[in-house]
Design an enzyme around this catalytic site. Structure first.
Site, mmCIF file in Angstrom:
data_model
loop_
_atom_site.group_PDB
_atom_site.id
_atom_site.type_symbol
_atom_site.label_atom_id
_atom_site.label_comp_id
_atom_site.label_asym_id
_atom_site.label_seq_id
_atom_site.Cartn_x
_atom_site.Cartn_y
_atom_site.Cartn_z
ATOM 1 N N TYR A 1 0.604 -1.380 -0.154
ATOM 2 C CA TYR A 1 0.066 -0.065 0.221
ATOM 3 C C TYR A 1 0.719 1.324 -0.091
ATOM 4 C CZ TYR A 1 -3.796 -3.235 0.891
ATOM 5 O OH TYR A 1 -4.753 -4.312 0.820
ATOM 6 N N ASP B 1 -1.948 -10.532 8.478
ATOM 7 C CA ASP B 1 -1.037 -11.284 7.941
ATOM 8 C C ASP B 1 0.308 -11.517 8.175
ATOM 9 O OD1 ASP B 1 -2.767 -12.978 6.128
ATOM 10 O OD2 ASP B 1 -3.182 -11.007 5.551
ATOM 11 N N HIS C 1 4.744 -6.751 -4.435
ATOM 12 C CA HIS C 1 3.406 -6.983 -4.583
ATOM 13 C C HIS C 1 2.471 -5.336 -4.449
ATOM 14 C CE1 HIS C 1 2.049 -7.180 -0.306
ATOM 15 N NE2 HIS C 1 3.483 -7.375 -0.226
ATOM 16 N N TYR D 1 -11.610 -1.384 -0.486
ATOM 17 C CA TYR D 1 -11.539 -0.931 1.007
ATOM 18 C C TYR D 1 -10.423 -0.201 1.633
ATOM 19 C CZ TYR D 1 -8.188 -4.012 3.220
ATOM 20 O OH TYR D 1 -7.089 -4.621 3.991
ATOM 21 N N ARG D 2 -9.169 -0.164 0.666
ATOM 22 C CA ARG D 2 -8.111 0.446 0.982
ATOM 23 C C ARG D 2 -7.250 0.402 -0.118
ATOM 24 N NH1 ARG D 2 -4.360 -3.410 5.202
ATOM 25 N NH2 ARG D 2 -2.935 -1.744 5.730
#
Ligand code: ADP
Length: 545
Positions: free
Chosen positions: A106, A168, A407, A488-489
């Site tokens: 993110y 996670d 990622h 959502y994000r």
């Protein structure tokens, strides 16, 4: 950038002269101490998860120099955070708060505006201020990671008494993850819903405490989140309205036993029936945790081997190849795996597990995998640890799928419904194929909705791959939004686009967000552009991307 080029740095935030900026930094140094400010003029090092940089996004999908800090400052207290904010207002310097900066996928530690001064709260403000075993709560500073909180419970001999909830990857900050509305996998997995009470430094330097924290002498700050009057906490998550310096978090009583379980389902199309089965079980709490339904491609990647071990061609690895490889693993030749956990003493678990078994086995070919048959380093055990609140980093392994693996996620919200799951699955698959990218869908089932988390793994040294990944993401966001699905994000690079999809009534929500921003942060110094919210000083000047 080669070292000699970087030495011309720091990058200077736009709108301030270099000398003026260096003078301003010297002034801040005199207030906080030389050693607590670092200029970002060394070669950028990507490190790895546990030794991540706080200067930039180590998994960047753009050029590394794009979202980069000019300097990093390390406050040691709420008062010092206030000083930094006053300083930023005085010199009109954009600042970007991070807790620990392990926001992988993110944007990591990177600021949205190049040349911002990163306020790294976690390095020095890392105390667990309270652990309350009677109320099952704690109060933490930004630098407290899930690992640290877990270790603290152990040190106090409380790990049998109560559990934390971890995402996670356990190396991130409890506050950082919660304000970005991250999730974990015990029944306390919705972190934002589980927090109680914030202390926040506002963009002009005032400090507030939310909820019961506003009442001097209260003893319910961590027990009752709302207090009196408007519930203000919401505006401090996924926003740029304040710097969170303390947060209360609730902890889960040890349920008195647990049992992880795993089912696999043979065909891609089984997803439809599976979701119809999951929904009533989840809403009625027979399925008790944020469980995951993962596609075999990602479970295979979770072994940690590069994709070239399975396939040397270009484009997505053909499904026959994936299935043939999966057939050699405990997963078997199936399409989906459900990772879940039942909580409570054995007689209570037995009741729930029997119901789940009966329901899941209505799907032809459904298989329950006996955990006793699974080797110790099988991915299942990482899910098992996380579902009982034990921090872990096994999840990182699928990043090895690509060399220099990085990622970035596409994460739309969907109802727990067969037809929605299939629609999103088909949409994701089609767009991934178009861009020649392997498709890693995992559905994280909340209570009445699920987040589909699609991780795109790419080689961060390969510009062509990065461009493809970004193109794929942008199409995913737009096309999903056209079907009524929103994220959502999201990653820094997609924030404007995603915010733009929440456009009902001529963008009324963003207009409201902008009014709040301008009222709270008239000089526009705090994390400009975060979550698509640009302060007046920046709006309409080409910052959006
Ligand atoms: P983590 O340490 O869990 O990886 P980060 O510190 O990277 O999380 O936080 C994720 C994002 O949330 C940051 O990029 C930042 O925008 C925001 N954020 C994190 N901590 C704070 C905080 N204490 N106050 C305000 N915003 C924060």
């Amino acid at each position: 950038k080669p070292q000699n080029e970087r030495q011309k740095l720091p990058v200077v935030p736009q709108g301030i002269e270099r000398d003026e900026f260096l003078k301003a930094l010297a002034e801040l140094k005199s207030q906080l101490g030389d050693e607590h400010i670092e200029i970002n003029d060394k070669p950028l090092r990507d490190g790895w998860y546990m030794e991540h940089p706080n200067t930039h996004d180590s998994m960047t999908i753009l050029d590394e120099e794009e979202f980069v800090a000019s300097a990093i400052v390390y406050p040691g207290s709420t008062e010092e955070v206030q000083q930094i904010v006053h300083w930023a207002n005085k010199h009109r310097v954009p600042i970007f708060p991070i807790s620990m900066g392990r926001n992988l996928g993110y944007g990591g530690a990177a600021p949205r505006v190049r040349g911002s001064v990163t306020v790294d709260l976690g390095k020095r403000m890392n105390k667990i201020l309270d652990i309350n075993p009677e109320d099952y709560t704690c109060l933490v500073e930004p630098g407290v990671s899930f690992y640290a909180l877990y270790e603290a419970l152990k040190e106090k001999g409380l790990e049998e008494h109560m559990w934390i909830d971890t995402p996670d990857l356990g190396g991130g900050s409890v506050i950082g993850n919660t304000v970005d509305r991250g999730v974990g996998y015990t029944p306390y997995g919705d972190h934002w819903a589980m927090h109680s009470g914030l202390e926040v430094v506002l963009p002009m330097g005032e400090v507030i405490r939310t909820g019961m924290g506003a009442l001097p002498g209260n003893n319910t700050w961590q027990a009752f989140p709302y207090g009196f009057g408007p519930y203000s906490d919401g505006i401090f998550s996924q926003s740029n309205y304040g710097i969170v310096t303390k947060m209360g978090m609730t902890l889960m009583p040890n349920p008195g036993g647990y049992e992880a379980f795993m089912y696999t389902f043979a065909k891609d199309e089984d997803l439809e029936q599976l979701m119809e089965i999951i929904r009533p079980l989840r809403i009625s709490n027979i399925l008790e945790n944020v469980a995951q339904v993962r596609h075999v491609t990602q479970s295979l990647a979770a072994i940690g081997q590069p994709r070239t071990r399975f396939y040397s061609g270009t484009g997505p690895v053909p499904q026959e190849v994936i299935h043939a490889a999966a057939a050699q693993t405990p997963l078997g030749d199936h399409s989906w795996a459900y990772y879940g956990m039942a909580y409570g003493p054995s007689h209570i678990r037995a009741h729930k597990l029997a119901l789940i078994d009966q329901e899941f086995k209505r799907i032809p070919g459904a298989r329950r995998i006996d955990p006793a048959t699974l080797p110790e380093d099988e991915y299942f055990w990482a899910r098992e640890r996380v579902a009982r609140g034990v921090p872990d980093i096994h999840e990182l392994r699928w990043v090895n799928w690509a060399p220099n693996g990085a990622h970035i996620a596409f994460s739309p919200v969907s109802p727990i419904r067969g037809r929605d799951a299939m629609k999103l699955f088909a949409l994701g698959k089609r767009i991934h194929e178009q861009y020649g990218i392997d498709f890693f869908p995992a559905f994280c089932v909340g209570l009445r909705e699920m987040h589909l988390i699609v991780e795109i793994v790419f080689d961060r040294a390969d510009a062509e791959q990065k461009a493809r990944a970004l193109g794929c993401l942008r199409d995913l966001v737009d096309q999903a939004a056209r079907e009524g699905y929103g994220e959502y994000r999201t990653h820094l690079v997609l924030m404007d686009q995603v915010a733009g999809t929440y456009s009902w009534n001529d963008g009324a929500l963003m207009k409201f967000n902008e009014r709040l921003k301008d009222a709270l942060d008239p000089n526009g110094i705090l994390a400009p552009g975060r979550c698509g919210i640009w302060p007046k000083r920046y709006r309409g000047r080409g910052w959006e991307m």
